[in-house]
Design an enzyme around this catalytic site. Structure first.
Site, mmCIF file in Angstrom:
data_model
loop_
_atom_site.group_PDB
_atom_site.id
_atom_site.type_symbol
_atom_site.label_atom_id
_atom_site.label_comp_id
_atom_site.label_asym_id
_atom_site.label_seq_id
_atom_site.Cartn_x
_atom_site.Cartn_y
_atom_site.Cartn_z
ATOM 1 N N GLU A 16 0.801 -1.217 0.000
ATOM 2 C CA GLU A 16 0.000 0.000 0.000
ATOM 3 C C GLU A 16 0.838 1.273 0.000
ATOM 4 O O GLU A 16 0.330 2.352 0.312
ATOM 5 C CB GLU A 16 -0.941 -0.024 1.204
ATOM 6 C CG GLU A 16 -1.910 -1.191 1.166
ATOM 7 C CD GLU A 16 -2.608 -1.402 2.497
ATOM 8 O OE1 GLU A 16 -3.477 -0.591 2.835
ATOM 9 O OE2 GLU A 16 -2.275 -2.377 3.194
ATOM 10 N N SER A 142 -6.585 -3.018 2.819
ATOM 11 C CA SER A 142 -6.981 -2.499 1.510
ATOM 12 C C SER A 142 -7.371 -3.585 0.516
ATOM 13 O O SER A 142 -7.153 -3.454 -0.686
ATOM 14 C CB SER A 142 -5.871 -1.623 0.912
ATOM 15 O OG SER A 142 -5.824 -0.383 1.553
ATOM 16 N N TYR A 216 -8.959 2.407 -5.149
ATOM 17 C CA TYR A 216 -8.079 3.547 -5.354
ATOM 18 C C TYR A 216 -7.991 4.031 -6.795
ATOM 19 O O TYR A 216 -7.128 4.831 -7.128
ATOM 20 C CB TYR A 216 -6.677 3.218 -4.813
ATOM 21 C CG TYR A 216 -6.696 2.953 -3.333
ATOM 22 C CD1 TYR A 216 -7.025 3.966 -2.438
ATOM 23 C CD2 TYR A 216 -6.439 1.691 -2.816
ATOM 24 C CE1 TYR A 216 -7.070 3.738 -1.076
ATOM 25 C CE2 TYR A 216 -6.482 1.450 -1.452
ATOM 26 C CZ TYR A 216 -6.787 2.479 -0.590
ATOM 27 O OH TYR A 216 -6.837 2.239 0.764
ATOM 28 N N ARG A 255 -11.952 2.671 10.869
ATOM 29 C CA ARG A 255 -13.049 2.468 9.910
ATOM 30 C C ARG A 255 -13.410 0.987 9.922
ATOM 31 O O ARG A 255 -12.528 0.135 9.754
ATOM 32 C CB ARG A 255 -12.633 2.896 8.500
ATOM 33 C CG ARG A 255 -13.825 3.052 7.548
ATOM 34 C CD ARG A 255 -13.391 3.096 6.084
ATOM 35 N NE ARG A 255 -12.941 1.793 5.640
ATOM 36 C CZ ARG A 255 -11.707 1.537 5.206
ATOM 37 N NH1 ARG A 255 -10.799 2.472 5.152
ATOM 38 N NH2 ARG A 255 -11.384 0.307 4.809
ATOM 39 N N ASP A 257 -15.619 -2.096 8.284
ATOM 40 C CA ASP A 257 -16.252 -2.503 7.031
ATOM 41 C C ASP A 257 -17.241 -3.639 7.291
ATOM 42 O O ASP A 257 -16.995 -4.520 8.119
ATOM 43 C CB ASP A 257 -15.195 -2.975 6.027
ATOM 44 C CG ASP A 257 -14.198 -1.875 5.674
ATOM 45 O OD1 ASP A 257 -14.564 -0.693 5.779
ATOM 46 O OD2 ASP A 257 -13.058 -2.205 5.308
ATOM 47 N N GLU A 273 -13.911 -6.309 9.035
ATOM 48 C CA GLU A 273 -12.658 -5.936 9.685
ATOM 49 C C GLU A 273 -12.752 -4.499 10.174
ATOM 50 O O GLU A 273 -13.627 -3.732 9.746
ATOM 51 C CB GLU A 273 -11.466 -6.079 8.725
ATOM 52 C CG GLU A 273 -11.512 -5.148 7.534
ATOM 53 C CD GLU A 273 -10.300 -5.308 6.625
ATOM 54 O OE1 GLU A 273 -9.228 -5.696 7.131
ATOM 55 O OE2 GLU A 273 -10.426 -5.032 5.432
ATOM 56 N N ASN A 275 -10.225 -1.202 10.406
ATOM 57 C CA ASN A 275 -8.960 -0.652 9.904
ATOM 58 C C ASN A 275 -8.500 0.447 10.856
ATOM 59 O O ASN A 275 -9.202 1.442 11.043
ATOM 60 C CB ASN A 275 -9.195 -0.096 8.495
ATOM 61 C CG ASN A 275 -7.924 0.317 7.795
ATOM 62 O OD1 ASN A 275 -6.977 0.769 8.425
ATOM 63 N ND2 ASN A 275 -7.911 0.174 6.475
ATOM 64 N N GLY A 279 -7.285 5.260 5.104
ATOM 65 C CA GLY A 279 -6.675 6.163 4.138
ATOM 66 C C GLY A 279 -7.117 7.606 4.315
ATOM 67 O O GLY A 279 -8.216 7.897 4.785
#
Length: 320
Positions: A16, A142, A216, A255, A257, A273, A275, A279
């Site tokens: 990443e 990611s 992305y 964050r 998900d 998960e 995070n 980002g």
């Protein structure tokens, strides 16, 4: 917040890296615009010496993936006695490992998919779960290295040894049942009154699934914020995101998900998960949800820093 000297740690050598550079430079630009002194550090093997030489008030950790998100950098900064943003060592070790995350969250009432760890070599003998199922690395972010194995996928049945997939790059993978339905996410921000969830975003991928490329590459995924979902599902997402943040011990921001099978109501909602280093790029979800809640990018960056300032600095400058 009074002006600080902030070292923004970015780049590194993980998959990443490009995303981290975008995040880090965005953060650095915002801090400079607000009058802070910024030292940009593209992490290499001499990172400790470079941070010691810079003597910052605080490090903004804009790294993604290993070693910036797995506890390695956190442990180094702890030993150096340098304050840093985002989650600490223990939280980072647990949250980047999807199996450890399940062991922490499921007993606390946060629903996550079942599944098990499998050796990649086992996949060439037969399926670990009924198809469709998902294979993913245990400790990557990611959506790096994720594969969805279906009856009509071109991986073969059983999966072929020479077929491209995460089994070529990782000796162990997490196998989970595939949950049909919607891809949802919710960001959490720490504030003076504790953590609060910002919003729920639905991620509508134009083709395939929400993998690294679709995350992305501009135009490949539509972000619907707020998600057009029933009020009870939205409420559950926000509650689970805050609970995951608290149980794991996240700091600054996180964050979480989700997948939601909309044919199953509340029973169809699962956390995938959490995070700990979301980002901060132009396409990133945390800044987008912050904007929806009336917080601009600079405010968000300073809020993350304020949550990480030592109490003595908060007492001096009133931040946080």
């Amino acid at each position: 917040m009074k002006p600080l000297h902030v070292a923004v740690l970015m780049g590194g050598w993980a998959n990443e890296r490009p995303v981290s550079l975008m995040s880090g430079n965005g953060v650095a630009d915002a801090l400079e615009q607000r009058g802070h002194k910024v030292t940009r550090i593209d992490m290499d093997r001499d990172v400790a010496a470079r941070i010691a030489e810079a003597k910052p008030d605080i490090v903004f950790n804009a790294l993604h993936g290993v070693p910036g998100e797995d506890g390695s950098v956190q442990g180094m900064l702890d030993l150096m006695g340098v304050p840093y943003t985002h989650s600490g060592l223990a939280t980072s070790v647990i949250a980047i490992d999807k199996e450890l995350t399940k062991q922490a969250l499921v007993p606390k009432g946060v629903p996550m998919p079942g599944g098990r760890i499998v050796k990649s070599a086992e996949l060439f003998e037969g399926d670990p779960l009924p198809r469709p199922y998902v294979l993913k690395p245990v400790n990557e972010g990611s959506s790096v290295g994720v594969a969805i194995v279906t009856d009509d996928s071109n991986y073969g049945n059983p999966i072929g040894r020479d077929v491209a997939g995460p089994w070529q790059d990782f000796t162990e993978l997490l196998a989970e049942p595939f949950i049909r339905g919607l891809e949802l996410t919710s960001a959490v921000i720490d504030g003076p009154d504790g953590p609060r969830a910002l919003a729920v975003t639905e991620l509508k991928v134009k083709s395939g699934f929400y993998d690294f490329e679709n995350k992305y590459t501009e135009g490949k995924t539509e972000h619907v914020c707020p998600a057009q979902i029933p009020a009870n599902i939205e409420k559950l997402c926000l509650e689970y995101a805050v609970k995951a943040h608290r149980v794991l011990g996240c700091k600054g921001t996180s964050r979480t998900d989700f997948r939601w099978d909309d044919t199953q109501g509340e029973d169809g909602l699962f956390v995938l998960e959490t995070n700990t280093q979301p980002g901060m790029t132009p396409l990133s979800l945390v800044p987008e949800q912050a904007r929806y809640c009336g917080m601009d990018y600079g405010d968000l960056v300073e809020a993350i820093i304020a949550a990480a300032l030592p109490e003595r600095m908060k007492a001096n400058d009133g931040a946080g």
